[in-house]
Design a protein around this motif. Structure first.
Motif, PDB file in Angstrom:
ATOM      1  N   PRO A 235       0.797  -1.036  -0.092  1.00 45.68           N
ATOM      2  CA  PRO A 235       0.080   0.008   0.054  1.00 45.68           C
ATOM      3  C   PRO A 235       0.889   1.416   0.040  1.00 45.68           C
ATOM      4  O   PRO A 235       0.503   2.187  -0.611  1.00 45.68           O
ATOM      5  N   ASP A 236       2.197   1.400   0.525  1.00 50.14           N
ATOM      6  CA  ASP A 236       3.006   2.418   0.751  1.00 50.14           C
ATOM      7  C   ASP A 236       4.375   2.099   0.075  1.00 50.14           C
ATOM      8  O   ASP A 236       5.153   1.250   0.532  1.00 50.14           O
ATOM      9  N   ALA A 238       6.999   3.434   0.309  1.00 53.03           N
ATOM     10  CA  ALA A 238       8.142   3.590   1.303  1.00 53.03           C
ATOM     11  C   ALA A 238       8.342   2.462   2.142  1.00 53.03           C
ATOM     12  O   ALA A 238       9.453   1.867   2.518  1.00 53.03           O
ATOM     13  N   GLU A 239       7.211   1.746   2.394  1.00 48.42           N
ATOM     14  CA  GLU A 239       7.377   0.589   3.075  1.00 48.42           C
ATOM     15  C   GLU A 239       8.322  -0.700   2.153  1.00 48.42           C
ATOM     16  O   GLU A 239       9.050  -1.327   2.635  1.00 48.42           O
TER      17      GLU A 239
END
Ligand code: NCD
Length: 308
Positions: A235-236, A238-239
């Protein structure tokens, strides 16, 4: 054993005898994976791919054509009526009247199960989001059977990478638990095997080691099953960046492994296996992708009630 008109949705729906039955048929059909046959003469298989694919779609296509059948379908949602707002349910209702079987890849978990509840022709799940990918598991088991010196039940299998979003490893974990193989799950902390799968396996009494340190599992392994971090499921972004490149196999990293260790990968690889490893005696991932053809020949001929 009769698979005529059955759907193939999850490895959880199969017994060990059923898996072995399919693998035995794949073994018999393997010579035809190059030379061809007329087993599916006049049959049409639809391949509906709403998500990208190279091996799965093309090996299904090859399997059908090596048996004398034909395929129809699309390789992206953008070339189907989905862009006009058609639902998957409606698409399935249409295609079931054109084809003798439907191979479906979709980004939504549960899509194939839903399609199987609508379709009168067999539906094969070729990947539903982060859910399952049962025919990949069949070819993975086939690879272990053909390429390892021990039966699957005696193998120590280290499954490495994105165990949270990787559908191939969800399906594989269920199947290997039927064989009582020894399993190590190696992943970054945030990408562990879902608790539902771990609990299911523990209830079955399967021995599992969970770790984030590859070296803990590598020296004992007979099979090293590498996987790609499933970037598209995060979903992100950055993750994703935090875990990208977590594990990478190099020749140096393979020092001290068992002599007959085999390395598998459902592919595509990003950076999990250095290209230098391709020439090593351990590499089996390209052979593994070839086995997709006989295994999918076996599955398709069984669902269509063809005697071999
Ligand atoms: C896998 C998939 O689509 O789940 N690929 C495949 O079918 N061989 C693995 C992946 O995409 O990483």
């Amino acid at each position: 054993m009769n698979f005529t008109r059955k759907h193939i949705i999850s490895t959880k729906d199969f017994s060990r005898d059923e898996l072995d039955f399919i693998l035995n048929r794949a073994e018999r059909l393997e010579p035809n994976a190059r030379s061809g046959s007329r087993l599916l003469d006049g049959r049409i298989v639809a391949t509906l791919f709403y998500e990208p694919s190279t091996r799965t779609r093309l090996s299904f296509d090859t399997a059908v054509k090596r048996m004398g059948g034909t395929t129809v379908g699309f390789d992206s949602a953008s070339s189907s009526s989905t862009v006009k707002g058609e639902t998957l349910a409606d698409t399935i209702r249409i295609i079931e009247s054109y084809a003798d079987a439907i191979v479906l890849r979709h980004s939504k978990e549960g899509a194939a199960r839903m399609a199987s509840e609508i379709s009168r022709v067999p539906v094969i799940n070729a990947g539903d989001g982060a859910g399952h990918h049962p025919t990949q598991t069949l070819l993975d088991l086939y690879t272990m059977r053909k390429e390892c010196k021990k039966p699957i039940s005696d193998l120590n299998v280290a499954i490495v990478g994105d165990l949270k979003y990787g559908r191939t490893v969800h399906s594989l974990a269920y199947a290997l638990s039927l064989y009582d193989a020894q399993l190590s799950f190696v992943s970054p902390e945030g990408l562990k095997m879902p608790a539902s799968i771990i609990n299911y396996m523990k209830r079955k009494g399967i021995d599992i080691v969970e770790t984030s340190v590859l070296a803990d599992a590598l020296s004992k392994a007979d099979v090293l099953y590498m996987t790609r971090i499933q970037k598209e499921r995060f979903p992100d972004p950055a993750e994703y960046q935090k875990v990208a490149g977590s594990y990478s196999i190099t020749m140096k990293g393979l020092e001290g492994v068992k002599d007959d260790l085999i390395i598998m990968h459902p592919l595509p690889r990003v950076d999990e296996i250095a290209p230098e490893v391709d020439a090593s005696k351990h590499a089996r991932y390209f052979q593994q992708s070839f086995y997709g053809v006989p295994v999918r020949m076996a599955v398709l001929s069984l669902l269509m009630g063809v005697e071999v």
